[in-house]
Design an enzyme around this catalytic site. Sequence first.
Site, PDB file in Angstrom:
ATOM      1  N   SER A   1     -53.269  53.668 -33.988  1.00 16.78           N
ATOM      2  CA  SER A   1     -52.671  52.629 -34.819  1.00 16.78           C
ATOM      3  C   SER A   1     -52.773  52.921 -36.312  1.00 16.78           C
ATOM      4  O   SER A   1     -51.859  52.596 -37.081  1.00 16.78           O
ATOM      5  CB  SER A   1     -53.324  51.280 -34.514  1.00 16.78           C
ATOM      6  OG  SER A   1     -53.152  50.941 -33.161  1.00 16.78           O
TER       7      SER A   1
ATOM      8  N   HIS B   1     -55.647  49.611 -39.357  1.00 20.30           N
ATOM      9  CA  HIS B   1     -54.256  49.348 -39.706  1.00 20.30           C
ATOM     10  C   HIS B   1     -54.067  49.335 -41.219  1.00 20.30           C
ATOM     11  O   HIS B   1     -53.121  49.953 -41.738  1.00 20.30           O
ATOM     12  CB  HIS B   1     -53.813  48.015 -39.113  1.00 20.30           C
ATOM     13  CG  HIS B   1     -53.765  48.020 -37.616  1.00 20.30           C
ATOM     14  ND1 HIS B   1     -53.178  47.003 -36.891  1.00 20.30           N
ATOM     15  CD2 HIS B   1     -54.213  48.915 -36.702  1.00 20.30           C
ATOM     16  CE1 HIS B   1     -53.268  47.269 -35.599  1.00 20.30           C
ATOM     17  NE2 HIS B   1     -53.915  48.423 -35.456  1.00 20.30           N
TER      18      HIS B   1
END
Length: 301
Positions: A206, A252
């Site tokens: 991610s 993220h």
Amino acid sequence: MDQAPGSPQGPEDHSAQPARSPGCYRHPDRETGIRCTRCERPICPECMVNASVGFQCPDCVRGASGGGPAPTAARPRTIAGGTVTADPRLVTKILLGINVAVFIAVKVSPSLLDHLVLVGTWPPAPFTPTQGVAEGEWYRLVTSMFSHEAYWHLAFNMLSLWWLGGPLEAALGRARYLTLYLVSGLAGSALTYLLASPIEASLGASGAIFGLFGATAVLVRRLNYDMRPIIALLVINLIITFGWSSIAWEAHIGGLVAGVVTGYAMVHAPRERRTLIQYGTCALVLVVVVGMTVLRTAQLT
């Protein structure tokens, strides 16, 4: 990354209708604001070739129109200065294959995952830690980027990689695209290591994927394409990031910031100092990654 059609206007409102950029003469479905400096035909990032001033189309480079330079005078280059290749998704396919291969290996041998995930220190007190980044296992910052445990997690990340990676690889070139991916992933891992609980394990691509999001937004802005689709998708992903308790938001955000910074350097660096600025920026991001890792290690040991 084709520009989305503009909002329809009524026949009485022609003056308010936004102007559309012309389509590339080789790829009419791709709008572009860049033209060949010789023949002035519109060209997209995949077709543009670096010239002494501006960009030229492949026909002019081959001398097919306007008496352009010989084929050996200039190699086709992307908007970031990378080499135009026959398969613009090769690195994306390799990255996808590595992620899938690691996933299969973990399913065959579940104990392997314990050696791949990102964890600060393990086991927790009062036991003596023997594993984790703080114990010298810095490789976990990298291996965790290619590790997945749940099918849905792998599927979501790989779909995002395929959707974002292909256009970015074509626009940046293989080496720059791979560097962006790795730098973004490492930044996400380092920020997770710095801010998250040291005994909580995290994994997944991610961080690197959010780096691709950030770089895509920069590229779309650079080409004057419609920003709304990528912004909407990024907002949705950020809502999911902070609305789902089991997601490592640090990865993220770290990947996103690194992707924006690195992507900006890739597509905005002046041609005469392009390589120095591009890879110099990547090096600076890596210095920050190392700094965060060293700081957190000092806190935990």
